[in-house]
Design an enzyme around this catalytic site. Structure first.
Site, PDB file in Angstrom:
ATOM      1  N   ILE A  66       0.828  -1.202   0.000  1.00 24.35           N
ATOM      2  CA  ILE A  66       0.000   0.000   0.000  1.00 24.35           C
ATOM      3  C   ILE A  66       0.868   1.259   0.000  1.00 24.35           C
ATOM      4  CG2 ILE A  66      -1.750   1.288   1.295  1.00 24.35           C
ATOM      5  CD1 ILE A  66      -2.762  -1.363   2.388  1.00 24.35           C
ATOM      6  N   GLY A 121       0.619  -5.262   1.382  1.00 26.21           N
ATOM      7  CA  GLY A 121      -0.563  -5.453   0.546  1.00 26.21           C
ATOM      8  C   GLY A 121      -0.325  -6.365  -0.645  1.00 26.21           C
ATOM      9  N   ASP A 124      -1.373  -9.729   0.293  1.00 25.98           N
ATOM     10  CA  ASP A 124      -2.831  -9.843   0.182  1.00 25.98           C
ATOM     11  C   ASP A 124      -3.233 -10.167  -1.253  1.00 25.98           C
ATOM     12  OD1 ASP A 124      -3.931  -8.821   2.918  1.00 25.98           O
ATOM     13  OD2 ASP A 124      -2.477  -7.286   2.357  1.00 25.98           O
ATOM     14  N   GLU A 144       2.740  -5.547   7.722  1.00 24.83           N
ATOM     15  CA  GLU A 144       1.816  -4.709   8.489  1.00 24.83           C
ATOM     16  C   GLU A 144       2.137  -4.676   9.978  1.00 24.83           C
ATOM     17  OE1 GLU A 144      -0.543  -5.830   4.800  1.00 24.83           O
ATOM     18  OE2 GLU A 144       0.981  -6.737   6.087  1.00 24.83           O
ATOM     19  N   ASP A 152      -5.258  -6.349   6.961  1.00 27.86           N
ATOM     20  CA  ASP A 152      -6.725  -6.330   6.952  1.00 27.86           C
ATOM     21  C   ASP A 152      -7.354  -6.443   5.567  1.00 27.86           C
ATOM     22  OD1 ASP A 152      -6.062  -3.844   5.948  1.00 27.86           O
ATOM     23  OD2 ASP A 152      -6.985  -2.686   7.562  1.00 27.86           O
TER      24      ASP A 152
END
Length: 270
Positions: A66, A121, A124, A144, A152
């Protein structure tokens, strides 16, 4: 296909190559990334000429995760009221989760080709793909935890089904870096290639092999594998019986059998 800010998308020989295209920012996931990936995978789902997807990153690295500038921008939207802040943050998190759910729910197989950094991210994202392949220089981290937060956007939900609960907990609690060989040994990636060119060549070869199969059979196979993540074996057997009651009537079955018997290559319609 539209022009995108965060991606480059190409369709060749039934393979959609979706490339994160911000190499100057280590392919950090900015605001455009999160909205565009939903649009791209909707197009992929709606386009019968697409049979397989390859996700990669331009430049030396797959993605650094991110974009911190995006997080800073979000922080500026917060006010003094805790309840309203929580509502805003929850809505934003759910929107970002939906971006990778679009990848996970794609009816076509999605292959990730990973070189260099695959952090935060980016984990993810690759967790939402069907298969993952790495160059020898790939490095993975659930970063994270070092940012003072719990991941998340899907890692903690999808990764245990890929590498197992215990290993996922170790990586999530420590945030430590994992190299390509360790990623291969734990089952995070299927195969390691010597460098980025051989990675792309190898992944595209696998994608071409999948694209040559019956699209009906591939779609059914992916649907059944995904269904079994959340259902019992007897539920899965009932579902495939109902599914194939229709799909076995497809012309693809006759084409495949005829090609096998004549020792010819089967050619399937989209």
């Amino acid at each position: 296909m539209s022009d995108y800010q965060a991606f480059k998308v190409e369709l060749t020989d039934h393979i959609a190559h979706v490339q994160i295209n911000r190499p100057e920012k280590i392919n950090a996931m900015n605001a455009a990334f999160w909205s565009e990936i939903v649009e791209i995978f909707q197009w992929i789902d709606d386009t019968d000429d697409v049979r397989v997807v390859v996700v990669s990153g331009a430049g030396k690295h797959f993605s650094s995760g991110i974009d911190l500038m995006m997080l800073a921008s979000l922080a500026n939207e917060l006010g003094k009221d805790v309840g309203r802040n929580a509502r805003l943050l929850r809505r934003k998190i759910l929107q970002m989760q939906a971006s990778f759910t679009a990848v996970d729910k794609c009816r076509k197989p999605v292959l990730a080709a990973i070189q260099g950094y695959c952090i935060g991210g980016a984990i993810d994202l690759i967790s939402a793909c069907d298969m993952r392949y790495a160059a020898a220089d790939a490095q993975f981290s659930i970063k994270e935890i070092d940012m003072g937060m719990a991941a998340d956007v899907g890692t903690l939900q999808r990764l245990p089904r890929i590498i197992g609960d215990g290993m996922m907990r170790e990586l999530a609690y420590t945030g430590r870096m994992v190299d390509a060989d360790e990623a291969r040994s734990m089952g995070l990636v299927n195969r390691v290639f010597a460098d980025t060119p051989s990675l792309m060549e190898g992944v595209l070869a696998i994608a071409h092999e999948i694209a040559a199969k019956s699209p009906i059979a591939i779609a059914g196979t992916k649907e059944m594998i995904s269904y079994m993540r959340d259902h019992r074996i007897d539920d899965g057997l009932e579902y495939i019986a109902t599914w194939n009651a229709a799909m076995l009537q497809s012309t693809d079955l006759r084409v495949a059998v005829a090609a096998h018997m004549s020792k010819q290559k089967a050619l399937f319609d989209n």
